[in-house]
Enzyme design. Sequence first.
Site, mmCIF file in Angstrom:
data_model
loop_
_atom_site.group_PDB
_atom_site.id
_atom_site.type_symbol
_atom_site.label_atom_id
_atom_site.label_comp_id
_atom_site.label_asym_id
_atom_site.label_seq_id
_atom_site.Cartn_x
_atom_site.Cartn_y
_atom_site.Cartn_z
ATOM 1 N N THR A 32 -1.786 -11.290 11.997
ATOM 2 C CA THR A 32 -2.891 -10.281 12.514
ATOM 3 C C THR A 32 -3.804 -10.685 11.855
ATOM 4 O O THR A 32 -4.936 -11.127 10.931
ATOM 5 C CB THR A 32 -2.417 -8.780 12.061
ATOM 6 O OG1 THR A 32 -2.959 -8.308 13.503
ATOM 7 C CG2 THR A 32 -2.406 -8.103 10.895
ATOM 8 N N CYS A 38 -8.303 -0.935 10.643
ATOM 9 C CA CYS A 38 -7.330 -1.127 11.073
ATOM 10 C C CYS A 38 -6.253 -1.771 9.460
ATOM 11 O O CYS A 38 -6.737 -2.250 8.961
ATOM 12 C CB CYS A 38 -6.232 -1.745 12.014
ATOM 13 S SG CYS A 38 -6.861 -1.251 13.740
ATOM 14 N N HIS A 55 0.841 -4.256 13.122
ATOM 15 C CA HIS A 55 -0.850 -3.827 12.913
ATOM 16 C C HIS A 55 -1.160 -2.098 13.374
ATOM 17 O O HIS A 55 -1.522 -2.263 14.870
ATOM 18 C CB HIS A 55 -1.603 -5.026 13.916
ATOM 19 C CG HIS A 55 -3.024 -4.925 13.802
ATOM 20 N ND1 HIS A 55 -3.550 -6.077 14.293
ATOM 21 C CD2 HIS A 55 -3.850 -4.064 13.634
ATOM 22 C CE1 HIS A 55 -4.804 -5.374 14.128
ATOM 23 N NE2 HIS A 55 -4.642 -4.216 14.141
#
Length: 167
Positions: A32, A38, A55
Amino acid sequence: MIILPSPDQVAEKLVVKMADHAVGDENTVLATLGLGSCIGIALYDKFSKVGGLVHIMLPENPGGKKIVKYADTGIPFLIDEMEGIGAKKRRLKAKIVGGAGMFKSESGDSVMKIGQRNIEAVKLTLKDIGIKIIGSDVGKDYGRSMYFHVDNGRVEVKSFSRDLITI
């Protein structure tokens, strides 16, 4: 002379986008990119060699349909997906990356503290489920990308102008 690896040595790379997830086996690398506030949560069952990556963007689901966007619903969803391909919840371990304070006010304080709230929510959710965090690179004020090698559980974290770290 270039020697190419045999097909059974080449890992499939799956890129997990924001508010998404993926699961894979020992022939998979889950990645990711661009984690700011995040958090990427890598879950691993070393016995079945099954891994998953989600994620998440925010701590709590207000009742929306995109459940993997939130820590409190995305992590349990990922576990269910992993169990579907052979993982056992009792054997899962976690590594977490991200949760940076990316949005600063003029005074330098993190506005809304989204990154910190995400870190707290991820840790609480994992604790409530009974999954131990065995590695992390969270907080601070810079973005990261993570690469989860499901064959051995290794997570590499890359950041602009920073050394590669392995957790």
